[in-house]
Design a protein around this motif. Structure first.
Motif, mmCIF file in Angstrom:
data_model
loop_
_atom_site.group_PDB
_atom_site.id
_atom_site.type_symbol
_atom_site.label_atom_id
_atom_site.label_comp_id
_atom_site.label_asym_id
_atom_site.label_seq_id
_atom_site.Cartn_x
_atom_site.Cartn_y
_atom_site.Cartn_z
ATOM 1 N N LEU A 85 76.057 51.731 74.377
ATOM 2 C CA LEU A 85 77.039 50.779 74.892
ATOM 3 C C LEU A 85 76.368 49.430 75.139
ATOM 4 C CD1 LEU A 85 78.974 53.026 77.440
ATOM 5 C CD2 LEU A 85 79.839 52.131 75.281
ATOM 6 N N PRO A 86 77.133 48.332 75.090
ATOM 7 C CA PRO A 86 76.511 47.018 75.311
ATOM 8 C C PRO A 86 75.970 46.905 76.728
ATOM 9 C CG PRO A 86 78.906 46.835 75.254
ATOM 10 C CD PRO A 86 78.574 48.222 74.804
ATOM 11 N N GLY A 87 74.835 46.188 76.853
ATOM 12 C CA GLY A 87 74.207 45.991 78.146
ATOM 13 C C GLY A 87 73.134 46.991 78.467
ATOM 14 N N ARG A 88 72.874 47.956 77.562
ATOM 15 C CA ARG A 88 71.845 48.964 77.821
ATOM 16 C C ARG A 88 70.497 48.565 77.241
ATOM 17 N NH1 ARG A 88 76.761 49.908 79.811
ATOM 18 N NH2 ARG A 88 76.974 52.006 80.705
ATOM 19 N N ARG A 89 70.443 47.485 76.511
ATOM 20 C CA ARG A 89 69.183 47.022 75.934
ATOM 21 C C ARG A 89 68.881 45.617 76.447
ATOM 22 N NH1 ARG A 89 69.519 46.531 70.000
ATOM 23 N NH2 ARG A 89 71.447 45.475 70.594
ATOM 24 N N GLU A 90 67.614 45.292 76.471
ATOM 25 C CA GLU A 90 67.222 43.948 76.913
ATOM 26 C C GLU A 90 67.721 42.882 75.947
ATOM 27 O OE1 GLU A 90 63.145 41.497 78.139
ATOM 28 O OE2 GLU A 90 63.057 43.577 77.444
ATOM 29 N N GLN A 91 67.797 43.216 74.638
ATOM 30 C CA GLN A 91 68.258 42.251 73.649
ATOM 31 C C GLN A 91 69.716 41.860 73.894
ATOM 32 O OE1 GLN A 91 66.479 40.712 71.475
ATOM 33 N NE2 GLN A 91 68.174 39.589 70.553
ATOM 34 N N ASP A 92 70.527 42.792 74.406
ATOM 35 C CA ASP A 92 71.920 42.459 74.720
ATOM 36 C C ASP A 92 71.991 41.370 75.789
ATOM 37 O OD1 ASP A 92 72.610 44.420 72.938
ATOM 38 O OD2 ASP A 92 72.900 45.963 74.464
ATOM 39 N N TRP A 93 71.147 41.468 76.787
ATOM 40 C CA TRP A 93 71.149 40.456 77.848
ATOM 41 C C TRP A 93 70.609 39.119 77.348
ATOM 42 C CZ3 TRP A 93 73.190 41.049 82.697
ATOM 43 C CH2 TRP A 93 73.579 42.330 83.051
ATOM 44 N N VAL A 94 69.642 39.166 76.435
ATOM 45 C CA VAL A 94 69.115 37.920 75.857
ATOM 46 C C VAL A 94 70.215 37.196 75.074
ATOM 47 C CG1 VAL A 94 67.462 36.972 74.203
ATOM 48 C CG2 VAL A 94 66.751 38.748 75.813
ATOM 49 N N GLU A 95 70.963 37.933 74.266
ATOM 50 C CA GLU A 95 72.048 37.319 73.504
ATOM 51 C C GLU A 95 73.163 36.820 74.420
ATOM 52 O OE1 GLU A 95 73.255 40.320 70.808
ATOM 53 O OE2 GLU A 95 71.425 40.238 69.589
ATOM 54 N N PHE A 96 73.441 37.574 75.488
ATOM 55 C CA PHE A 96 74.453 37.140 76.441
ATOM 56 C C PHE A 96 74.059 35.819 77.094
ATOM 57 C CE2 PHE A 96 76.309 36.995 80.668
ATOM 58 C CZ PHE A 96 77.629 37.326 80.437
ATOM 59 N N ALA A 97 72.803 35.720 77.521
ATOM 60 C CA ALA A 97 72.346 34.487 78.171
ATOM 61 C C ALA A 97 72.239 33.337 77.191
ATOM 62 C CB ALA A 97 70.982 34.737 78.841
ATOM 63 N N ALA A 98 71.948 33.619 75.904
ATOM 64 C CA ALA A 98 71.802 32.550 74.909
ATOM 65 C C ALA A 98 73.104 31.799 74.692
ATOM 66 C CB ALA A 98 71.291 33.132 73.591
ATOM 67 N N TRP A 99 74.245 32.484 74.886
ATOM 68 C CA TRP A 99 75.520 31.788 74.675
ATOM 69 C C TRP A 99 75.739 30.712 75.741
ATOM 70 C CZ3 TRP A 99 80.282 30.457 76.550
ATOM 71 C CH2 TRP A 99 81.246 30.094 75.608
ATOM 72 N N PHE A 100 75.190 30.909 76.919
ATOM 73 C CA PHE A 100 75.380 29.943 77.996
ATOM 74 C C PHE A 100 74.217 28.966 78.122
ATOM 75 C CE2 PHE A 100 78.050 33.529 79.240
ATOM 76 C CZ PHE A 100 79.212 32.889 79.648
ATOM 77 N N THR A 101 73.008 29.381 77.722
ATOM 78 C CA THR A 101 71.829 28.548 77.994
ATOM 79 C C THR A 101 71.004 28.263 76.754
ATOM 80 O OG1 THR A 101 70.491 30.508 78.517
ATOM 81 C CG2 THR A 101 71.684 29.472 80.335
ATOM 82 N N ALA A 160 69.678 26.854 72.850
ATOM 83 C CA ALA A 160 69.539 25.512 72.291
ATOM 84 C C ALA A 160 70.866 24.998 71.754
ATOM 85 C CB ALA A 160 68.467 25.525 71.185
ATOM 86 N N ARG A 161 71.636 25.875 71.138
ATOM 87 C CA ARG A 161 72.994 25.529 70.692
ATOM 88 C C ARG A 161 73.950 26.431 71.459
ATOM 89 N NH1 ARG A 161 75.557 21.757 68.534
ATOM 90 N NH2 ARG A 161 76.749 23.115 67.147
#
Length: 482
Positions: A243-259, A261-262
């Motif tokens: 399920l989403p949110g069970r991996r560290e990469q999911d949180w990295v992608e989630f934060a990238a949308w808000f913070t 470079a683009r």
């Protein structure tokens, strides 16, 4: 399935224009419940569609098995007779990817072509949910079930928001690309663009900084969150889709949308500016005199209204159509030949009649008056001198190549210029044209160039030039002055 390219076969049953109805009916039957296990006879019986007998259904199911949408069942059929066993010997179940593709197809078929509302209200709860996740991560005693529910809800809401946002801007792009957007439709779309896009931008601009701050607070506790989620009962194995949110990469992608470079807010602002620019371009086109004549939308609507009038009969409709588009019957309105024999009637179509040469003055200005004067005959002296000079230069080049060839003697191992090499090939071609077998030595003399080429069977001749090496197999070539 072995790779992404093979997975594209899962969509083949949708693109089959003639058989897509059969395939969709079968896939809808399998996706209507859980663990549905059917044979071809049972499928044909449940569908009860004309033309879908047991053999046809089995062919369709075999194709779906090859593409990966269905899998063959391994459950033993409990039958009482041999006939029942033959009918139930092959059973099918839907595959995981096949079920996902079918759900996507059903969602696509149910989607309208209008604009989709953006789930902007989900942004308001994102920051609060992140604050709640941070509190649950450090709480003692821990509540992993509630933590898992908040994480799943967070990522599911973000996915719904991004999907609806992408659909809305895709619809926006299709409407902005329309060149005939005008009138009441333009006014309606302008309100959507100015109001709704501004509302989206303000919501994202208001909530994004708070979400970014909450993400920074959750970041130190993220390993604890992932560890507690990993302790929950679930599936194990490398091939499990978590399920989403069970991996560290999911949180990295989630934060990238808000913070990132683009980031998403920056892309939204850029897309809004681009849409507003296109809207202004359409407005300039509508008010400019040069742009009003390019769109005939109003004219076509007016013509359609005339056709829809009850008083317009068939003859009047044909006259309106002919007058609007200039579709009068074709006639042969030629000027006619000087010696008209009367064989071409005025009612003859230009498609069947011979072409007529129309003078330029008649075609462009509509009168027969002769204009201009006859052109002077050009003096061919300069062209004659140029051609003679080119011929003399070519003859001199060939004589120089012949002299080089005569001086070379035995040609095997000789180094010649490209022009001399080409002369050797021309003379050799003339010798072989006379005697293709060439069982005895032969010679060719060119008195104009003053060179003789001797050709003897046996051996080989290799000639080097600046542009490559030429090898003549089975022949010995020798050149001498004529």
């Amino acid at each position: 399935m072995t790779g992404p390219q093979d997975r594209l076969d899962l969509y083949r049953y949708v693109g089959s224009a003639e058989l897509s109805t059969d395939y969709l009916a079968i896939m809808r039957l399998f996706s209507s419940g859980l663990l549905i296990d059917l044979s071809a006879a049972e499928i044909a019986e449940r569908l009860d569609t004309p033309g879908l007998d047991t053999d046809t259904v089995e062919d369709r199911c075999d194709a779906l098995v090859r593409w990966g949408n269905l899998v063959r069942s391994v459950r033993d059929a409990r039958v009482r007779t041999i006939a029942d066993w033959q009918r139930a010997r092959t059973r099918y179940q839907i595959s995981k990817l096949g079920g996902r593709v079918q759900r996507q197809v059903e969602e696509l078929l149910a989607t309208t072509e209008g604009a989709r509302e953006v789930a902007r209200e989900l942004l308001a709860g994102t920051a609060d949910r992140l604050e709640l996740i941070r509190g649950l991560a450090v709480a003692d005693p821990a509540d992993p079930e509630r933590l898992a529910g908040e994480v799943t809800t967070l990522f599911s809401n973000q996915r719904v928001f991004l999907d609806s946002l992408a659909d809305f801007y895709a619809y926006l792009a299709t409407v902005l690309s329309r060149y005939d957007l005008a009138g009441e439709e333009y006014a309606t779309f302008k309100g959507v663009l100015l109001d709704y896009v501004e509302l989206l931008g303000s919501d994202v601009g208001r909530h994004a900084p708070l979400v970014t701050e909450r993400l920074a607070e959750v970041a130190p506790h993220l390993p604890a969150v992932l560890d507690r989620l990993a302790l929950l009962p679930g599936l194990s194995g490398a091939a499990v889709e978590r399920l989403p949110g069970r991996r560290e990469q999911d949180w990295v992608e989630f934060a990238a949308w808000f913070t990132g470079a683009r980031s998403g807010p920056e892309r939204l602002r850029a897309a809004a500016e681009q849409a507003l620019g296109q809207l202004l371009t359409n407005a300039k086109r509508m008010v400019s005199s040069a742009g009003t004549g390019l769109s005939r939308r109003d004219d076509l609507l007016r013509l359609a209204a005339l056709f829809a009038t009850p008083d317009t009969d068939d003859d009047t409709a044909h006259r309106l159509w002919a007058a609007t588009f200039g579709a009068a019957p074709a006639r042969h309105l030629a000027l006619g030949p000087e010696d008209d024999d009367g064989r071409i009637a005025p009612s003859t179509s230009w498609w069947d009649a011979p072409p007529v040469d129309v003078p330029v003055s008649v075609r462009e200005q509509g009168d027969r008056a002769a204009r201009g004067r006859s052109a002077r005959v050009p003096d061919p002296g300069l062209d004659r001198e140029r051609l003679l000079a080119e011929a003399a230069a070519e003859a001199a080049a060939r004589r120089a190549a012949a002299g080089e060839l005569a001086a070379a003697g035995r040609l095997d191992g000789a180094v010649l210029s490209p022009a001399a090499r080409d002369l050797v090939l021309d003379q050799l071609a003339a010798v072989l044209a006379v005697d293709q077998l060439l069982a005895a030595p032969a010679s060719r003399t060119d008195l104009d160039l003053g060179v003789t080429l001797h050709v003897e069977p046996g051996g080989s001749t290799v000639v080097d030039s600046a542009d490559g090496r030429t090898t003549v197999h089975g022949l010995t070539l020798t050149a001498e002055p004529a």
